[in-house]
Design a protein around this motif. Structure first.
Motif, PDB file in Angstrom:
ATOM      1  N   ARG A 116      76.874 -40.948  23.333  1.00 61.53           N
ATOM      2  CA  ARG A 116      75.665 -41.736  23.123  1.00 61.53           C
ATOM      3  C   ARG A 116      75.268 -42.412  24.437  1.00 61.53           C
ATOM      4  NH1 ARG A 116      79.778 -44.536  20.371  1.00 61.53           N
ATOM      5  NH2 ARG A 116      80.256 -46.556  21.293  1.00 61.53           N
ATOM      6  N   PRO A 117      73.990 -42.746  24.560  1.00 61.66           N
ATOM      7  CA  PRO A 117      72.898 -42.512  23.609  1.00 61.66           C
ATOM      8  C   PRO A 117      72.503 -41.038  23.571  1.00 61.66           C
ATOM      9  CG  PRO A 117      72.030 -43.418  25.640  1.00 61.66           C
ATOM     10  CD  PRO A 117      73.519 -43.440  25.782  1.00 61.66           C
ATOM     11  N   PRO A 118      71.744 -40.622  22.564  1.00 63.36           N
ATOM     12  CA  PRO A 118      71.382 -39.206  22.433  1.00 63.36           C
ATOM     13  C   PRO A 118      70.708 -38.631  23.667  1.00 63.36           C
ATOM     14  CG  PRO A 118      70.866 -40.389  20.412  1.00 63.36           C
ATOM     15  CD  PRO A 118      71.267 -41.429  21.412  1.00 63.36           C
ATOM     16  N   ARG A 119      69.878 -39.424  24.332  1.00 62.35           N
ATOM     17  CA  ARG A 119      69.185 -38.891  25.514  1.00 62.35           C
ATOM     18  C   ARG A 119      70.169 -38.554  26.632  1.00 62.35           C
ATOM     19  NH1 ARG A 119      68.077 -44.383  25.537  1.00 62.35           N
ATOM     20  NH2 ARG A 119      68.793 -45.531  27.399  1.00 62.35           N
ATOM     21  N   ALA A 120      71.256 -39.328  26.723  1.00 61.26           N
ATOM     22  CA  ALA A 120      72.268 -39.036  27.741  1.00 61.26           C
ATOM     23  C   ALA A 120      72.982 -37.735  27.421  1.00 61.26           C
ATOM     24  CB  ALA A 120      73.269 -40.182  27.832  1.00 61.26           C
ATOM     25  N   LEU A 121      73.265 -37.494  26.151  1.00 62.19           N
ATOM     26  CA  LEU A 121      73.900 -36.246  25.751  1.00 62.19           C
ATOM     27  C   LEU A 121      72.991 -35.060  26.022  1.00 62.19           C
ATOM     28  CD1 LEU A 121      76.087 -34.565  24.433  1.00 62.19           C
ATOM     29  CD2 LEU A 121      75.138 -35.185  22.195  1.00 62.19           C
ATOM     30  N   LEU A 122      71.719 -35.197  25.696  1.00 63.24           N
ATOM     31  CA  LEU A 122      70.773 -34.101  25.956  1.00 63.24           C
ATOM     32  C   LEU A 122      70.676 -33.818  27.449  1.00 63.24           C
ATOM     33  CD1 LEU A 122      67.906 -34.996  23.435  1.00 63.24           C
ATOM     34  CD2 LEU A 122      69.559 -33.107  23.274  1.00 63.24           C
ATOM     35  N   LEU A 123      70.656 -34.885  28.260  1.00 64.24           N
ATOM     36  CA  LEU A 123      70.618 -34.698  29.706  1.00 64.24           C
ATOM     37  C   LEU A 123      71.885 -34.007  30.183  1.00 64.24           C
ATOM     38  CD1 LEU A 123      69.371 -35.135  32.483  1.00 64.24           C
ATOM     39  CD2 LEU A 123      70.368 -37.444  32.495  1.00 64.24           C
ATOM     40  N   CYS A 124      73.024 -34.411  29.635  1.00 62.24           N
ATOM     41  CA  CYS A 124      74.297 -33.793  30.018  1.00 62.24           C
ATOM     42  C   CYS A 124      74.315 -32.313  29.669  1.00 62.24           C
ATOM     43  CB  CYS A 124      75.455 -34.525  29.335  1.00 62.24           C
ATOM     44  SG  CYS A 124      77.087 -33.894  29.778  1.00 62.24           S
ATOM     45  N   LEU A 125      73.805 -31.962  28.506  1.00 63.80           N
ATOM     46  CA  LEU A 125      73.765 -30.559  28.099  1.00 63.80           C
ATOM     47  C   LEU A 125      72.865 -29.743  29.030  1.00 63.80           C
ATOM     48  CD1 LEU A 125      73.559 -30.979  24.221  1.00 63.80           C
ATOM     49  CD2 LEU A 125      75.524 -30.160  25.551  1.00 63.80           C
ATOM     50  N   ALA A 126      71.736 -30.318  29.399  1.00 66.78           N
ATOM     51  CA  ALA A 126      70.830 -29.622  30.313  1.00 66.78           C
ATOM     52  C   ALA A 126      71.474 -29.439  31.686  1.00 66.78           C
ATOM     53  CB  ALA A 126      69.520 -30.403  30.433  1.00 66.78           C
ATOM     54  N   LEU A 127      72.107 -30.495  32.182  1.00 70.57           N
ATOM     55  CA  LEU A 127      72.774 -30.413  33.482  1.00 70.57           C
ATOM     56  C   LEU A 127      73.933 -29.420  33.436  1.00 70.57           C
ATOM     57  CD1 LEU A 127      72.849 -34.206  34.447  1.00 70.57           C
ATOM     58  CD2 LEU A 127      71.575 -32.388  35.616  1.00 70.57           C
ATOM     59  N   THR A 128      74.650 -29.398  32.340  1.00 67.00           N
ATOM     60  CA  THR A 128      75.765 -28.467  32.197  1.00 67.00           C
ATOM     61  C   THR A 128      75.273 -27.028  32.258  1.00 67.00           C
ATOM     62  OG1 THR A 128      77.053 -30.044  30.873  1.00 67.00           O
ATOM     63  CG2 THR A 128      77.642 -27.715  30.685  1.00 67.00           C
ATOM     64  N   ALA A 129      74.156 -26.751  31.604  1.00 71.60           N
ATOM     65  CA  ALA A 129      73.606 -25.391  31.614  1.00 71.60           C
ATOM     66  C   ALA A 129      73.248 -24.955  33.032  1.00 71.60           C
ATOM     67  CB  ALA A 129      72.390 -25.322  30.701  1.00 71.60           C
ATOM     68  N   VAL A 130      72.578 -25.838  33.757  1.00 73.38           N
ATOM     69  CA  VAL A 130      72.170 -25.502  35.128  1.00 73.38           C
ATOM     70  C   VAL A 130      73.380 -25.370  36.046  1.00 73.38           C
ATOM     71  CG1 VAL A 130      70.905 -26.330  37.152  1.00 73.38           C
ATOM     72  CG2 VAL A 130      69.918 -26.593  34.862  1.00 73.38           C
ATOM     73  N   LEU A 131      74.298 -26.333  35.957  1.00 75.01           N
ATOM     74  CA  LEU A 131      75.456 -26.329  36.842  1.00 75.01           C
ATOM     75  C   LEU A 131      76.430 -25.206  36.517  1.00 75.01           C
ATOM     76  CD1 LEU A 131      76.137 -30.171  37.137  1.00 75.01           C
ATOM     77  CD2 LEU A 131      75.117 -28.648  38.847  1.00 75.01           C
ATOM     78  N   SER A 132      76.404 -24.701  35.289  1.00 79.10           N
ATOM     79  CA  SER A 132      77.256 -23.561  34.954  1.00 79.10           C
ATOM     80  C   SER A 132      76.873 -22.337  35.772  1.00 79.10           C
ATOM     81  CB  SER A 132      77.149 -23.238  33.460  1.00 79.10           C
ATOM     82  OG  SER A 132      77.674 -24.278  32.678  1.00 79.10           O
TER      83      SER A 132
END
Length: 232
Positions: free
Chosen positions: A194-210
């Motif tokens: 949490r917060p949800p926006r931080a999780l969504l940002l983390c998921l987006a960053l994870t996709a790019v950084l992968s």
């Protein structure tokens, strides 16, 4: 208060330094085990038994980066995290090839010296980056900073699993890569709940950084092969 704060900081530095030393020795011993299992020279056969799961886990690169990240999280400071992360990975690399020479004799120096120097250079850069990322996740002052720090440890696992899926053969190897991929996918939800926006940002960053991690690892592996490394 200042004296007490200095003592606490000094104690933390000592603890982190000791953890980095233990991590370096542990990585070296574990990596030497992988070498002894024949994983430096070639990927396993298709019929490889699942009992060799441990050896394939040790042969992965992303767990080394996770060790640097964990040391950074323990350090809580970017500079200390970067220093201890780099020390642990370089030390682990040095220990690996020192054990190789010790067990195989001087005849292995022609292989061990140039390859260890190449991997140590890569380890220094990667250890510093991921050590700082661990500290960023632990002590970041914004949701964005913590999301980036978490993505930095998840992305290499996903990227590496996808990359090595095309080159590693065998039942045990595929089980390990699948497990690594799943860990990478789950980590953002564990580290940034949490917060949800931080999780969504983390998921987006994870996709790019992968993608960045997969490309980067492929480049590093190819470069090391040019100096004599013949790992899986």
């Amino acid at each position: 208060m200042n004296g007490e704060g200095e003592r606490l900081r000094g104690s933390r530095v000592a603890v982190v330094a000791l953890a980095a030393l233990v991590a370096a020795l542990g990585l070296g011993v574990a990596a030497r085990y992988a070498a002894g299992s024949g994983l430096i020279a070639l990927a396993g056969p298709v019929a490889e038994p699942a009992s060799r799961l441990g050896a394939w886990v040790i042969a992965l690169g992303a767990p080394w980066l996770a060790v640097a990240w964990l040391l950074g999280a323990l350090a809580r400071r970017g500079d200390l995290g970067a220093a201890t992360g780099a020390f642990a990975l370089v030390g682990g690399t040095g220990a690996w090839y020192a054990f190789t020479v010790w067990s195989e004799g001087r005849a292995s120096l022609g292989y061990a010296v140039p390859v260890s120097i190449g991997w140590a250079a890569a380890a220094a850069v990667a250890g510093a980056i991921f050590g700082a990322a661990g500290a960023l996740w632990r002590s970041g002052r914004s949701d964005g900073a913590r999301a980036l720090g978490a993505a930095m440890v998840a992305a290499p696992m996903i990227g590496e699993a996808v990359l090595l899926e095309t080159t590693w053969d065998g039942r045990a190897a595929r089980v390990v890569l699948t497990a690594e991929l799943l860990v990478g996918l789950v980590l953002p939800f564990v580290l940034v709940r949490r917060p949800p926006r931080a999780l969504l940002l983390c998921l987006a960053l994870t996709a790019v950084l992968s993608v960045v991690a997969a490309v980067g690892e492929d480049v590093v592996r190819d470069a090391l092969r040019h100096v004599g490394w013949h790992g899986p």
